[in-house]
Design a protein around this motif. Structure first.
Motif, mmCIF file in Angstrom:
data_model
loop_
_atom_site.group_PDB
_atom_site.id
_atom_site.type_symbol
_atom_site.label_atom_id
_atom_site.label_comp_id
_atom_site.label_asym_id
_atom_site.label_seq_id
_atom_site.Cartn_x
_atom_site.Cartn_y
_atom_site.Cartn_z
ATOM 1 N N LEU A 373 -10.693 11.470 7.296
ATOM 2 C CA LEU A 373 -9.678 11.624 6.265
ATOM 3 C C LEU A 373 -8.656 10.484 6.263
ATOM 4 C CD1 LEU A 373 -9.037 15.462 6.619
ATOM 5 C CD2 LEU A 373 -10.438 14.289 4.893
ATOM 6 N N SER A 374 -8.763 9.480 7.139
ATOM 7 C CA SER A 374 -7.734 8.443 7.237
ATOM 8 C C SER A 374 -7.880 7.419 6.104
ATOM 9 C CB SER A 374 -7.840 7.742 8.587
ATOM 10 O OG SER A 374 -9.060 7.020 8.670
ATOM 11 N N PRO A 375 -6.840 6.716 5.634
ATOM 12 C CA PRO A 375 -6.909 5.664 4.601
ATOM 13 C C PRO A 375 -7.797 4.505 5.019
ATOM 14 C CG PRO A 375 -4.668 6.435 4.874
ATOM 15 C CD PRO A 375 -5.458 7.035 5.982
ATOM 16 N N GLN A 376 -7.794 4.197 6.304
ATOM 17 C CA GLN A 376 -8.618 3.083 6.779
ATOM 18 C C GLN A 376 -10.091 3.355 6.521
ATOM 19 O OE1 GLN A 376 -7.508 0.109 8.003
ATOM 20 N NE2 GLN A 376 -9.658 -0.546 7.941
ATOM 21 N N ASN A 377 -10.502 4.610 6.708
ATOM 22 C CA ASN A 377 -11.912 4.938 6.457
ATOM 23 C C ASN A 377 -12.258 4.753 4.965
ATOM 24 O OD1 ASN A 377 -14.496 5.878 7.362
ATOM 25 N ND2 ASN A 377 -14.044 7.881 6.509
ATOM 26 N N THR A 378 -11.299 5.084 4.104
ATOM 27 C CA THR A 378 -11.499 4.880 2.662
ATOM 28 C C THR A 378 -11.640 3.399 2.341
ATOM 29 O OG1 THR A 378 -10.224 6.871 2.212
ATOM 30 C CG2 THR A 378 -10.519 5.347 0.381
ATOM 31 N N LEU A 379 -10.804 2.562 2.967
ATOM 32 C CA LEU A 379 -10.882 1.115 2.763
ATOM 33 C C LEU A 379 -12.221 0.581 3.260
ATOM 34 C CD1 LEU A 379 -7.261 0.003 3.786
ATOM 35 C CD2 LEU A 379 -8.175 0.291 1.467
ATOM 36 N N ASP A 380 -12.682 1.173 4.386
ATOM 37 C CA ASP A 380 -13.957 0.699 4.940
ATOM 38 C C ASP A 380 -15.104 0.968 3.970
ATOM 39 O OD1 ASP A 380 -12.683 -0.179 7.222
ATOM 40 O OD2 ASP A 380 -13.110 1.647 8.397
ATOM 41 N N ARG A 381 -14.969 1.944 3.106
ATOM 42 C CA ARG A 381 -16.036 2.219 2.143
ATOM 43 C C ARG A 381 -15.949 1.305 0.891
ATOM 44 N NH1 ARG A 381 -14.609 7.642 3.243
ATOM 45 N NH2 ARG A 381 -13.769 7.893 1.130
ATOM 46 N N GLY A 382 -15.024 0.342 0.816
ATOM 47 C CA GLY A 382 -14.952 -0.628 -0.273
ATOM 48 C C GLY A 382 -13.776 -0.434 -1.191
ATOM 49 N N TYR A 383 -12.994 0.522 -0.952
ATOM 50 C CA TYR A 383 -11.821 0.737 -1.779
ATOM 51 C C TYR A 383 -10.717 -0.195 -1.334
ATOM 52 C CZ TYR A 383 -14.099 4.936 -3.518
ATOM 53 O OH TYR A 383 -14.975 5.805 -4.083
ATOM 54 N N ALA A 384 -9.712 -0.384 -2.272
ATOM 55 C CA ALA A 384 -8.572 -1.246 -1.956
ATOM 56 C C ALA A 384 -7.311 -0.565 -2.413
ATOM 57 C CB ALA A 384 -8.734 -2.610 -2.638
ATOM 58 N N VAL A 385 -6.180 -1.004 -1.810
ATOM 59 C CA VAL A 385 -4.873 -0.466 -2.165
ATOM 60 C C VAL A 385 -4.070 -1.602 -2.775
ATOM 61 C CG1 VAL A 385 -2.781 0.582 -1.321
ATOM 62 C CG2 VAL A 385 -4.966 1.204 -0.281
ATOM 63 N N VAL A 386 -3.617 -1.397 -4.075
ATOM 64 C CA VAL A 386 -2.872 -2.429 -4.792
ATOM 65 C C VAL A 386 -1.400 -2.027 -4.761
ATOM 66 C CG1 VAL A 386 -2.568 -3.629 -6.989
ATOM 67 C CG2 VAL A 386 -4.850 -2.877 -6.274
ATOM 68 N N GLN A 387 -0.564 -3.022 -4.346
ATOM 69 C CA GLN A 387 0.862 -2.759 -4.200
ATOM 70 C C GLN A 387 1.647 -3.841 -4.935
ATOM 71 O OE1 GLN A 387 0.777 -2.803 0.139
ATOM 72 N NE2 GLN A 387 1.589 -0.662 0.072
ATOM 73 N N LEU A 388 2.777 -3.431 -5.487
ATOM 74 C CA LEU A 388 3.714 -4.375 -6.075
ATOM 75 C C LEU A 388 4.450 -5.092 -4.957
ATOM 76 C CD1 LEU A 388 5.102 -2.154 -8.970
ATOM 77 C CD2 LEU A 388 3.453 -4.034 -9.137
ATOM 78 N N PRO A 389 5.217 -6.113 -5.286
ATOM 79 C CA PRO A 389 5.900 -6.860 -4.237
ATOM 80 C C PRO A 389 6.856 -5.975 -3.415
ATOM 81 C CG PRO A 389 5.832 -8.165 -6.244
ATOM 82 C CD PRO A 389 5.294 -6.855 -6.627
ATOM 83 N N ASP A 390 7.415 -4.961 -4.078
ATOM 84 C CA ASP A 390 8.339 -4.101 -3.316
ATOM 85 C C ASP A 390 7.615 -3.070 -2.483
ATOM 86 O OD1 ASP A 390 7.346 -2.532 -5.308
ATOM 87 O OD2 ASP A 390 9.314 -1.928 -6.147
ATOM 88 N N GLY A 391 6.278 -3.083 -2.450
ATOM 89 C CA GLY A 391 5.504 -2.163 -1.636
ATOM 90 C C GLY A 391 5.073 -0.919 -2.340
#
Length: 427
Positions: A373-391
């Motif tokens: 259930l961790s975010p890292q596992n989601t990223l490992d499956r090819g997903y990405a997290v898009v953030q604005l400059p302020d985070g």
């Protein structure tokens, strides 16, 4: 100049003008005639009423027309002479004798010519045994009502008195009986003897005085009042109220040994212990040394038997204990306990290891769930997290400004980008 001598001589006494009316008014110059004194005494004594008195006849002289009796008080050394005319004596059913106890109605009479005072007896009656018993019984009931005879007031006698007070007649058989029998029972017995009158007018006062003396002696542990029997009249002092109250007030235990079994004066009721005879009193106040030695021997033999039985019983118990296997090999019980401890330790270790293994498996399962259930596992499956400059995470493309700088986080590292165009989701 000297005064002239008076030669006229002494003055002649003047004759009394009248006789004084009272004796207090008489003087050497104006006395009473003797006949006036005698007449006044006669007049005064004649006004005295007749009185009933009680006493004991100690002298009796019979004449033709009168009898002359000396009557003595039953409790004091006071006597009175009576004149009894034959008309009074003849009314008696039985003649009077010396030593008899009587009540008499007397009236004083003064003879003017001779100046003698006599007691004229108008009536005289012997006090019978029944009258004396009735008086004693009335006094017994009155004193009992006061609680003087209560069992609660009676004190126990000491087992072995250090010194015994003895009140008895002078050189009497009662004294010899008490001293002899007490010495036979306990040779080391010690007495404090008071020899007193045990009958007659002085008996009550002497016995009471001796009782007070012995009661005041701290070394006297018990007091015996002894007399060797007698008639009812002889024993009357031991039913006197003064003596009974004195015994009741004494702080030392008192033993009454008056008379024989049939005699029972009031002293027996108030005493702490009544003995039937003086010999019985000696047996009651001291133990018999032979009996006591026999009791001591019996007690020692019984104690020896008890000790021997106890020692034998305990020896059997020790032999039984020593015959047990554990006593033959004392380490056996230690070995058994050591085995129990080892078994318990192994059981405890086994339980603890099982618990550890179960908890380890549970932790591994939870770790796998957390990682899935961790975010890292989601990223490992090819997903990405898009953030604005302020985070701030971009969730809606329409919310991204034009030419905005973007941070794109992938499974490993980050990528910088610029927003050029936006597309709305198609239905």
């Amino acid at each position: 100049m000297q005064d002239p001598i008076d030669r006229s001589g002494p003055e002649e006494p003047t004759a009394p003008t009248s006789v004084p009316k009272t004796a207090a008014e008489t003087t050497p110059e104006n006395p009473w005639p003797l006949q006036l004194l005698s007449k006044n005494l006669k007049s005064y004594i004649d006004r005295a009423p007749a009185t009933w008195v009680e006493g004991q006849i100690i002298e009796l002289n019979k004449r033709a027309n009168a009898s002359y009796i000396t009557l003595r008080d039953v409790d004091a050394e006071i006597s009175l002479s009576l004149t009894v005319w034959s008309t009074v004596m003849n009314r008696l059913e039985l003649p009077l004798e010396r030593g008899a106890r009587v009540v008499a109605q007397v009236k004083p009479d003064f003879w003017v010519k001779t100046g003698r005072l006599s007691m004229q007896t108008r009536d005289i009656r012997p006090v019978g045994i029944g009258d004396l018993l009735a008086r004693i019984e009335r006094l017994r009931q009155a004193l009992a009502a006061e609680g003087l005879f209560s069992e609660d007031r009676k004190r126990p006698l000491p087992l072995l008195p250090g010194r015994i007070g003895l009140i008895t007649g002078r050189n009497s058989d009662a004294m010899k009986d008490v001293l002899k029998n007490a010495a036979l029972r306990w040779p080391a017995v010690a007495f404090e003897v008071r020899e007193v009158a045990v009958q007659g007018v002085n008996a009550v006062s002497e016995v009471t005085r001796a009782l007070a003396q012995l009661d005041a002696m701290p070394e006297v542990d018990v007091i015996v009042i002894a007399r060797g029997g007698g008639s009812l009249e002889d024993l009357l002092p031991f039913s006197h109220e003064d003596l009974v109250r004195a015994v009741s007030a004494a702080s030392t235990p008192v033993v009454s040994a008056i008379g024989h079994e049939a005699d029972r004066p009031l002293l027996d009721d108030v005493a702490d212990l009544r003995a039937s005879t003086p010999t019985d009193a000696a047996k009651r106040i001291v133990p018999d040394v032979g009996e006591e030695l026999h009791r001591i021997g019996s007690a020692r033999a019984q104690l020896r038997r008890i000790v021997e039985l106890t020692v034998g019983r305990e020896a059997d118990r020790l032999h039984h204990i020593r015959s047990r296997p554990v006593m033959a090999s004392p380490a056996t019980i230690v070995d058994v306990r050591a085995q129990d401890i080892s078994r318990l330790r192994e059981r405890a270790m086994s339980c603890m290891n099982a618990e550890i293994r179960r908890d380890t498996d549970r932790i591994s399962h939870l770790r796998a769930q957390v990682r899935a259930l961790s975010p890292q596992n989601t990223l490992d499956r090819g997903y990405a997290v898009v953030q604005l400059p302020d985070g701030e995470v971009v969730r809606d493309a329409a919310a991204v400004p034009d030419a905005a700088r973007l941070r794109i986080r992938v499974a490993v590292g980050e990528v910088a980008a610029t927003a050029d165009a936006r597309e709305s989701p198609q239905d």
